[in-house]
Design an enzyme around this catalytic site. Sequence first.
Site, PDB file in Angstrom:
ATOM      1  N   PRO A  69      47.940 150.994  61.681  1.00  0.00           N
ATOM      2  CA  PRO A  69      47.051 151.990  62.305  1.00  0.00           C
ATOM      3  C   PRO A  69      46.749 151.661  63.762  1.00  0.00           C
ATOM      4  O   PRO A  69      46.381 150.527  64.093  1.00  0.00           O
ATOM      5  CB  PRO A  69      45.798 151.921  61.433  1.00  0.00           C
ATOM      6  N   CYS A  70      46.902 152.671  64.615  1.00  0.00           N
ATOM      7  CA  CYS A  70      46.870 152.430  66.059  1.00  0.00           C
ATOM      8  C   CYS A  70      45.529 152.719  66.709  1.00  0.00           C
ATOM      9  O   CYS A  70      45.321 152.391  67.870  1.00  0.00           O
ATOM     10  CB  CYS A  70      47.938 153.287  66.749  1.00  0.00           C
ATOM     11  N   GLN A  71      44.587 153.355  65.973  1.00  0.00           N
ATOM     12  CA  GLN A  71      43.360 153.811  66.635  1.00  0.00           C
ATOM     13  C   GLN A  71      42.608 152.670  67.313  1.00  0.00           C
ATOM     14  O   GLN A  71      42.008 152.839  68.369  1.00  0.00           O
ATOM     15  CB  GLN A  71      42.448 154.507  65.613  1.00  0.00           C
ATOM     16  N   GLY A  72      42.638 151.483  66.708  1.00  0.00           N
ATOM     17  CA  GLY A  72      41.923 150.354  67.283  1.00  0.00           C
ATOM     18  C   GLY A  72      42.558 149.806  68.541  1.00  0.00           C
ATOM     19  O   GLY A  72      41.926 149.048  69.288  1.00  0.00           O
ATOM     20  N   PHE A  73      43.839 150.185  68.796  1.00  0.00           N
ATOM     21  CA  PHE A  73      44.530 149.688  69.980  1.00  0.00           C
ATOM     22  C   PHE A  73      44.594 150.730  71.091  1.00  0.00           C
ATOM     23  O   PHE A  73      44.985 150.435  72.209  1.00  0.00           O
ATOM     24  CB  PHE A  73      45.951 149.251  69.604  1.00  0.00           C
TER      25      PHE A  73
END
Length: 405
Positions: free
Chosen positions: A78-82
């Site tokens: 999951p990319c949202q945190g990056f």
Amino acid sequence: MQPKVLDLFAGCGGLSLGLSQAGFDVTAAVEIDQWAADTYRRNHQGVEVIQADIRSLESELLRDRFRGKIDLVAGGPPCQGFSVSGKRQYGHIKDQNTLVEEFVRAVKAVEPNLVLIENVGGFRTGHIKPGNPVMAYLEAALRGLGYEVASKVLQATDYGVPSLRSRIFIVGSRFGFPCSPFPLPTHSADHRLDSEPFISCWEAISDLPELRASEGVDEFVAYGSGPANAYQRAMRAGSPGVANHIAMKHTPRLVERFLALPQGSKGYDVGRTGKDHPEGPVTVYKSNNQRLVADIPSLCITANFQSTYVHPYQPRNLTAREAARLMSYPDNFYFCGKRTQMSSGFLKKYGREHEDFLSQYNQIGNSVPPRLGRAIGLELQSLLSRCQSKHDRSTGADFLIEESV
């Protein structure tokens, strides 16, 4: 014999589709979300879909099921945190960032010859935890497992995708790198002799049925007109028609204001000042309701594109099918689940967490464009073939390729 793939954090299956188009045999996929898993099953029949939180899959199970049977472990944690557009810009680090460690744990258990990770550009400067940069962790972890590591940022438009999408791809190889694992661009803005021109937004979607607000159906319907170019013919191949093509519901006032919105402008800029627009702008969000420009590639399709982009000519937001076309999904790829969904925060606030799944719009915006997946898949196929034919697992020097956006 086709090399076999285990796809982790598989989503609706954009990367799997691209790798399949490149000649890989996707054997199994892991995905936690119900609606995304439903979409994956419908479009990747024959692939084992393990619908589970990867953290619940014990290393022993992964080892017993897949070790010695998988050539490539691929996926995009999951990319949202990056992403640099969210809370990260204020120093917030999401718990989801630690899922990169779960990816590495799966690689350790399965021991594939190749590893492929895809993520947003912000992955290069993101952190798993405070003081623990994710790229430094990943490189060290993969090298500790016997992989040499290469990474590069690829722009989707360079590979025949009609929308901007800059993503980092990280490759781990037990063979080293006797050749680059990254594809050369096939398309360009200036249409050089060795490339084709970028595919524009209008070239991608002009043949789809015209809709007014609230019109359309989710199931397949006839096209109504013939394809206008090679891209449209490719997207139509094998499809009985158009599906997931439903326009958003808009008030007459919003439709009227969309009609006045020039290509390339934003709803935020319409009616901000002046006696003629006392009601204020179309939206208070600066990134929402941007009208796409017809003769260039679309802006990046995001997970909330239902309110982000306005059709270049029609007074409404994009449909799921139009966004799928802009992401290079073929028309026979059907998306399951609701078109749109309330935010996770809203559902949690009202005790409706059990309804929190990825909508069609979320699935499309979160995914890897199949044409981009295919482009890197072809290079990985070449790398595998070249190394396996030589039976040499120690070729190549230890290096890291990194290229800024």
